[in-house]
Design a protein around this motif. Structure first.
Motif, PDB file in Angstrom:
ATOM      1  N   UNK A 191       0.835  -1.206   0.000  1.00 24.88           N
ATOM      2  CA  UNK A 191       0.000   0.000   0.000  1.00 24.88           C
ATOM      3  C   UNK A 191       0.866   1.252   0.000  1.00 24.88           C
ATOM      4  N   UNK A 192       1.920   1.252   0.783  1.00 23.53           N
ATOM      5  CA  UNK A 192       2.832   2.400   0.827  1.00 23.53           C
ATOM      6  C   UNK A 192       3.483   2.626  -0.524  1.00 23.53           C
ATOM      7  N   UNK A 193       3.936   1.557  -1.156  1.00 23.41           N
ATOM      8  CA  UNK A 193       4.558   1.691  -2.475  1.00 23.41           C
ATOM      9  C   UNK A 193       3.555   2.229  -3.494  1.00 23.41           C
ATOM     10  N   UNK A 194       2.324   1.730  -3.442  1.00 17.15           N
ATOM     11  CA  UNK A 194       1.307   2.201  -4.373  1.00 17.15           C
ATOM     12  C   UNK A 194       0.999   3.679  -4.141  1.00 17.15           C
ATOM     13  N   UNK A 195       0.911   4.092  -2.879  1.00 13.76           N
ATOM     14  CA  UNK A 195       0.664   5.507  -2.573  1.00 13.76           C
ATOM     15  C   UNK A 195       1.808   6.376  -3.089  1.00 13.76           C
ATOM     16  N   UNK A 196       3.043   5.925  -2.928  1.00 16.14           N
ATOM     17  CA  UNK A 196       4.198   6.680  -3.409  1.00 16.14           C
ATOM     18  C   UNK A 196       4.181   6.789  -4.934  1.00 16.14           C
TER      19      UNK A 196
END
Length: 64
Positions: free
Chosen positions: A42-47
């Motif tokens: 999720x963090x990677x997708x948000x970034x």
């Protein structure tokens, strides 16, 4: 209902875009609180989404 990783990953884009209904959003958030792997995804997708929004928009090339 407890969501499994496969279920979360299928709708992670909608979660990041805040496009889930309130119940699904809570279920995904609860899963992310307990699953390091999905939270990292999720963090990677948000970034990635944040970086894409910062990219300049270009007009399409005219037809030749």
């Amino acid at each position: 209902m407890i969501m499994l990783c496969d279920e979360v990953r299928d709708i992670l884009g909608a979660y990041v875009d805040r496009a889930l209904d309130a119940d699904e959003f809570r279920q995904v958030a609860a899963h992310l609180d307990s699953c390091v792997s999905c939270a990292r995804a999720a963090t990677h997708m948000e970034q990635l989404r944040h970086a894409m929004r910062r990219m300049p928009q270009r007009a399409p090339m005219p037809k030749l």
